[in-house]
Enzyme design. Structure first.
Site, PDB file in Angstrom:
ATOM      1  N   LYS A   1      38.871  45.111  40.059  1.00  0.00           N
ATOM      2  CA  LYS A   1      38.361  46.054  39.050  1.00  0.00           C
ATOM      3  C   LYS A   1      38.951  45.783  37.677  1.00  0.00           C
ATOM      4  O   LYS A   1      38.302  46.064  36.657  1.00  0.00           O
ATOM      5  CB  LYS A   1      38.599  47.496  39.500  1.00  0.00           C
ATOM      6  CG  LYS A   1      40.058  47.945  39.542  1.00  0.00           C
ATOM      7  CD  LYS A   1      40.543  48.553  38.246  1.00  0.00           C
ATOM      8  CE  LYS A   1      42.039  48.814  38.290  1.00  0.00           C
ATOM      9  NZ  LYS A   1      42.548  49.327  36.988  1.00  0.00           N
TER      10      LYS A   1
ATOM     11  N   THR B   1      37.984  52.705  35.137  1.00  0.00           N
ATOM     12  CA  THR B   1      38.469  51.695  34.197  1.00  0.00           C
ATOM     13  C   THR B   1      37.343  50.988  33.445  1.00  0.00           C
ATOM     14  O   THR B   1      37.604  50.306  32.458  1.00  0.00           O
ATOM     15  CB  THR B   1      39.343  50.647  34.914  1.00  0.00           C
ATOM     16  OG1 THR B   1      38.643  50.139  36.035  1.00  0.00           O
ATOM     17  CG2 THR B   1      40.639  51.253  35.367  1.00  0.00           C
TER      18      THR B   1
END
Length: 326
Positions: free
Chosen positions: A191, A248
């Site tokens: 990620k 994020t």
């Protein structure tokens, strides 16, 4: 359940380490916060706040130390240092640490050269320890201030994973437990790279539709990579995978997202550590070895290595052959 985990050490006095020390103190644990840098350790001890989280006062019960030996003699140890520094810290820690101490890695990355995940480094450098991993959608400032946050803690032994989760549960900080160590680690590492890509899209002003498409197709890359390395699908769709990805890829609080925004705007990065920049090239090497198709991650790695401009990377993604969604 938590009777054996009353004393917790946190290694690293940055924003995330300070936040985790705070939440462990709120959970009623005796907390020792270790910081390597002498000036910052002194600031933590005297000012009772981290330079990286100004305005957030340390709980009075938290003990600050620069003595690694003092931090090593606790019931559990949170390793909150950068991924590329993890090996050296664990090696030093292993010299004085009692056997069977849980070492919980809190960095999201893969080591250069060795291509090892954080718990693999723990197992190699401190074989007497119990490796574990903590990851999930969490910003240090939110956790430090006691805002509601949920994460995942994974260990090979289900009872230990549950014990660690119970020990860190402060009410507003809610850890779920798992035995899928690799899945939790993969979600956290991948990620970060995808958040850089998302930041580039935002920095280039390509719009919300493009951001949604990138996040979705990025998640498909995460799932493919996870499958190749033995992660459970339910882990990748959980907090440490999809949950962390959503967070994020959508907030300037994310260092990786902000790093990508700067790249997209042709501006120099702000100097803050972006783990995804270190993870991207090794992630790509591992994907190639297992023949995992990861075009977004590949584009990020190429941009970071200056092998491709941002506009060339975007064009390479837009001109890929049309195919069925998978």
């Amino acid at each position: 359940m938590t009777g054996g985990l009353q004393r917790i050490a946190v290694l690293g006095g940055g924003a995330w380490g300070t936040a985790l020390a705070q939440t462990c103190a709120r959970a009623g644990r005796q907390v020792t916060l270790w910081e390597f840098d002498a000036a910052h350790a002194d600031h933590l001890a005297t000012q009772r706040e981290s330079k990286f989280l100004p305005g957030v006062k340390l709980d009075d019960s938290i003990k600050v130390t620069r003595a690694l030996g003092e931090a090593s003699h606790n019931d559990a140890i949170l390793l909150v240092v950068p991924a590329q520094a993890m090996r050296s810290v664990i090696k030093a820690l292993a010299q004085t640490m009692p056997a069977n101490t849980p070492l919980i890695a809190c960095a999201k990355g893969i080591e250069h050269g060795s291509r090892q995940f954080m718990t693999e480094i723990v197992a190699e450098c401190a074989p007497q320890a119990v490796p574990a991993i903590l990851s999930g959608p969490s910003f240090a400032a939110d956790v430090a201030r006691g805002l509601p946050t949920a994460v995942t803690i994974a260990a090979a032994n289900a009872d230990i994973a549950e014990m660690l989760a119970q020990a860190m549960n402060s009410g507003t900080f809610r850890p779920y437990h798992s035995t899928d160590i690799r899945g939790v680690e993969i979600g956290g590492a991948v990620k970060n790279v995808l958040a850089i890509a998302s930041g580039i899209v935002t920095g280039r002003g390509l719009g919300a539709s493009a951001s949604a498409a990138l996040t979705t197709r990025g998640f498909a890359e995460m799932v493919r990579f996870g499958k190749a390395f033995g992660a459970r699908p339910e882990t990748l769709t959980g907090l440490s995978g999809l949950g962390d990805l959503i967070l994020t890829c959508s907030s300037p609080q994310s260092r990786n997202f902000s790093f990508g925004v700067a790249i997209g705007q042709n501006l120099p990065p702000d100097g803050k550590l972006a783990e995804g920049a270190f993870t991207a090239p090794v992630l790509l090497e591992m994907a190639r070895d297992r023949q995992v198709d990861m075009p977004i991650s590949m584009a990020v790695a190429a941009v970071l290595a200056k092998q491709m401009s941002v506009d060339e990377a975007i064009e390479s993604l837009l001109t890929r052959p049309i195919k069925a969604e998978e």
